[in-house]
Design an enzyme around this catalytic site. Structure first.
Site, mmCIF file in Angstrom:
data_model
loop_
_atom_site.group_PDB
_atom_site.id
_atom_site.type_symbol
_atom_site.label_atom_id
_atom_site.label_comp_id
_atom_site.label_asym_id
_atom_site.label_seq_id
_atom_site.Cartn_x
_atom_site.Cartn_y
_atom_site.Cartn_z
ATOM 1 N N GLY A 298 0.661 -1.106 0.369
ATOM 2 C CA GLY A 298 -0.051 -0.122 0.022
ATOM 3 C C GLY A 298 0.960 0.985 -0.269
ATOM 4 N N SER A 299 0.333 2.487 -0.508
ATOM 5 C CA SER A 299 0.991 3.867 0.049
ATOM 6 C C SER A 299 1.758 3.642 1.066
ATOM 7 C CB SER A 299 -0.197 5.389 -0.090
ATOM 8 O OG SER A 299 -1.432 4.581 -1.085
ATOM 9 N N VAL A 349 -3.895 -10.541 7.393
ATOM 10 C CA VAL A 349 -3.895 -10.511 8.363
ATOM 11 C C VAL A 349 -5.042 -10.969 8.833
ATOM 12 C CG1 VAL A 349 -2.386 -8.482 8.239
ATOM 13 C CG2 VAL A 349 -4.973 -8.191 8.700
ATOM 14 N N LYS A 416 -9.076 9.612 12.573
ATOM 15 C CA LYS A 416 -10.615 9.140 12.467
ATOM 16 C C LYS A 416 -10.943 8.248 13.742
ATOM 17 C CE LYS A 416 -11.249 9.824 7.276
ATOM 18 N NZ LYS A 416 -9.970 10.352 7.141
ATOM 19 N N LYS A 428 -10.315 1.165 14.114
ATOM 20 C CA LYS A 428 -8.963 1.814 14.622
ATOM 21 C C LYS A 428 -8.658 1.776 15.955
ATOM 22 C CE LYS A 428 -5.914 2.197 10.874
ATOM 23 N NZ LYS A 428 -5.536 0.481 10.847
ATOM 24 N N VAL A 454 -3.201 11.752 3.896
ATOM 25 C CA VAL A 454 -1.918 11.689 3.353
ATOM 26 C C VAL A 454 -1.787 11.597 2.034
ATOM 27 C CG1 VAL A 454 0.425 9.337 2.600
ATOM 28 C CG2 VAL A 454 -0.843 9.811 5.162
ATOM 29 N N THR A 478 -18.013 17.229 -0.968
ATOM 30 C CA THR A 478 -18.371 16.682 -0.014
ATOM 31 C C THR A 478 -19.977 18.227 0.232
ATOM 32 O OG1 THR A 478 -17.300 16.451 1.820
ATOM 33 C CG2 THR A 478 -17.741 14.572 0.405
ATOM 34 N N GLU A 549 -18.647 10.360 7.792
ATOM 35 C CA GLU A 549 -17.889 11.626 7.536
ATOM 36 C C GLU A 549 -18.216 12.586 8.272
ATOM 37 O OE1 GLU A 549 -15.490 13.634 4.375
ATOM 38 O OE2 GLU A 549 -18.169 13.705 3.913
#
Length: 641
Positions: A298-299, A349, A416, A428, A454, A478, A549
């Site tokens: 990933g990034s 995972v 978040k 998370k 990011v 949005t 959001e």
């Protein structure tokens, strides 16, 4: 074959021109010696000497010119070195002729004629060479003039000089440098390769109109972000497309040319310089260690692998479920670091047996856990998947790390997770709680690193905006008041690695992200930097807040204080205490519910039970509390405890 013939014809043509120049220079020199009056030449013998020696003079001069590489040069790119070569060839020709005629043959001929000869020959050869260059450039520019772009250069330094020279000389660049901008008052009014420095930054808008500018190139590779931002704020008021040069080291290495111009990145408008960290002084903790990076394709994960690879780990293990992204970073690392002991493993995972087998076989010393589902709207529609991947995946990894005595475990978290309004953020937060709990019951040092958005990461807002602009719009935002913290991928990863060096166990490291940025401003600026007018050429459409959001993100919960570290960009949030035994009992229940594909509402209720700060949405998708924007995002409270 055709090009070889053209080259031969071109060289023969130059030689014929030089032969003619030698003839003209010879007789002009003799006439000049006697005040440009043929009648004043006292003796016919001087003319005879000049005529008799002329064939030798031509051959000698052509040979010397060949030795000085005057027939091997590309005259469309001629400059100072070619001029030096012309001077050397003409000087040597005059000196050799004087020695042969006067010293060896003892023919009568005025010695001052050789001085005149050298001067006239230098003039004639230089004129023919540079006339050829100017004529060719003129013709090619006229051919391409219909589709050329009018350019304003900002910066009258070395970079600007290089760009203008290349634009003027290259037949492949369809750009016309019309004017130069520079704040240095000593340069204003002067010319660079025929292009006038018309004024400082206050003259940008006026001259963009005056010269009908299509494109503005910022040739200031050494300027700070704050300076670039000030100039961009002016430039974006024009309708011009903006581009900028790469770093100064490329100019020093001779790498800067027009083909390396890049479009102005939206990061240039964040108003701060890149965070620079001396990782060499702190990365000794990864040297000679076995490092496992989950989500390594990933990034964030791939950048972690890049930076870790430069600090000589004993082995780097890249673990990812997506084979294409894993293969891509594998090939890059193998190419750049051929001596790196790299192992790329495919797996999830969520798979207990797979995770345990990896730890049992490789016994990683340090784990960077970056594997996660991160897209907020998608996880709102699939909360079971968010729990299975983010929460249960972290739990399985933490358990394996503890069992196989991993030294350090670093969880990549998110802002978040603070007062979450969505399943992704809540999942998370549970991951952070898992890390905190395992740190109390394991020899492994468990820590979490929390940061915001990011720039440039997969699925982030900037690539989306660019695609929408390329498609002609509309650009979708949005809400007009949505704000976010931003950081580049290398910045975030560098701080994650440094936080790993500070880890003692149990910390939640919070990365300082600078000032928050309004997403609407990003959209407007990106449209302008692409050469369009917001609302006219490209429309902006407000779509409403997506499920889960928030208008703004926070980095800390009210219960968490802020402790400083040796790096002013890294802070430590005080862990919040909770009943760990009850927590793991609830995790067991939620694990069963997610595996049974329980309905979304039940999963959300269990998440709310585990994370009291999670704000469940009403059936219509709205939050039960007021999240209206008050123009001031929550401030961080710091303590020195």
């Amino acid at each position: 074959m055709i090009k070889s013939k053209q080259l031969i014809i071109r060289r023969i043509g130059l030689m014929l021109c030089d032969a003619l120049s030698v003839m003209v220079a010879t007789f002009l020199a003799l006439i000049a010696r006697f005040d440009f009056s043929i009648a004043e030449i006292p003796d016919r013998v001087y003319v005879d000497t000049a005529v008799d020696f002329l064939p030798f003079s031509i051959i000698l001069t052509l040979v010397l010119f060949w030795l000085f590489h005057l027939y091997q040069s590309l005259w469309e790119y001629a400059g100072a070195p070619e001029l030096v070569g012309i001077f050397g060839g003409c000087f040597c020709s005059a000196v050799v002729q004087m020695i042969v005629v006067n010293r060896i043959l003892h023919w009568p001929y005025p010695r001052s004629c050789y001085v005149f000869f050298g001067g006239f020959l230098l003039f004639l050869v230089a004129v023919t060479r540079f006339f050829y260059r100017a004529f060719r450039t003129f013709v090619e520019k006229r051919v391409s003039n219909a589709k050329s772009v009018n350019v304003m250069i900002i910066g009258a330094g070395d970079a600007g000089n290089s760009l203008i020279r290349e634009m003027r000389s290259s037949s492949y660049i369809e750009k016309n440098a019309m004017c130069v901008i520079d704040d240095d008052s000593t340069k204003i009014g002067n010319y660079i390769h025929g292009v006038k420095v018309v004024g400082g930054r206050d003259a940008i808008i006026e001259n963009a109109v005056k010269y009908d500018i299509d494109e503005i190139i910022i040739a200031m590779p050494d300027a700070s972000r704050s300076t670039i931002r000030e100039i961009l704020e002016i430039c974006k008021q024009t309708k011009c497309e903006l581009k900028t040069l790469p770093a100064m080291y490329q100019l020093v290495n001779g790498e800067v040319n027009v083909s390396q111009l890049r479009r102005v990145d939206i990061a240039d408008l964040l108003g701060r310089d890149q965070v620079k960290i001396d990782l060499d002084s702190i990365m000794s903790y990864v040297k000679d260690q076995v490092i496992l990076v989950t989500g390594g394709g990933g990034s964030i994960g791939s950048e972690l692998c890049r930076q870790i690879a430069t600090h000589k780990p004993r082995q780097l293990i890249l673990f990812d479920i997506y084979e294409n992204s894993a293969y891509s970073i594998q090939q890059e690392l193998m190419r750049k670091y051929p001596d790196l002991n790299l192992k790329v493993l495919i797996g999830s995972v969520r798979n207990t047996n797979r995770v345990n087998s990896v730890f049992e076989k490789y016994h990683p010393d340090i784990v960077y856990h970056a594997a996660a589902h991160k897209h907020v709207p998608l996880m709102e529609d699939s909360p079971n998947e968010a729990i299975k991947n983010n929460v249960m995946g972290t739990w399985k990894l933490a358990e394996a790390a503890s069992r196989y005595k991993t030294k350090r475990f670093v969880l990549i978290s998110t802002d978040k997770a603070v007062n979450p309004t969505n399943i992704m953020g809540a999942s998370k937060r549970i991951c952070e709680m898992i890390v905190q709990s395992y740190n109390q019951r394991s020899e492994t040092e468990f820590v979490a690193v929390r940061f915001g958005n990011v720039l440039g990461s997969n699925g982030s807002v900037i690539p989306l905006f660019k695609k929408q602009i390329e498609a002609g719009g509309p650009v979708t935002v949005t809400h007009p008041n949505v704000i976010r913290y931003f950081m580049t991928i290398p910045e975030a990863v560098s701080l994650v690695l440094q936080a790993g060096a500070y880890a003692k166990g149990g910390e939640i490291f919070v990365l300082e992200m600078g000032e928050p940025v309004r997403i609407l401003d990003l959209a407007i600026n990106l449209i302008r930097l692409s050469g369009y007018v917001p609302g006219e050429d490209i429309q902006i459409q407000f779509t409403g807040l997506r499920p889960g959001e928030k208008l703004y993100e926070e980095m800390l919960m009210e219960e968490e204080g802020m402790q400083d570290t040796a790096n002013s960009k890294i802070h430590i949030g005080k862990p919040i205490e909770f009943d760990e035994d009850e927590f793991f009992r609830e995790l067991e229940v939620m694990n069963e519910l997610s595996r049974e594909e329980t309905d979304d509402a039940t999963i959300r209720e269990w998440v709310k039970k585990i994370v009291p700060t999670y704000q469940m949405r009403n059936p219509d998708g709205t939050l039960p509390i007021d999240t209206s924007y008050d123009d001031k995002p929550h401030k961080w409270e710091r303590t020195n405890d």
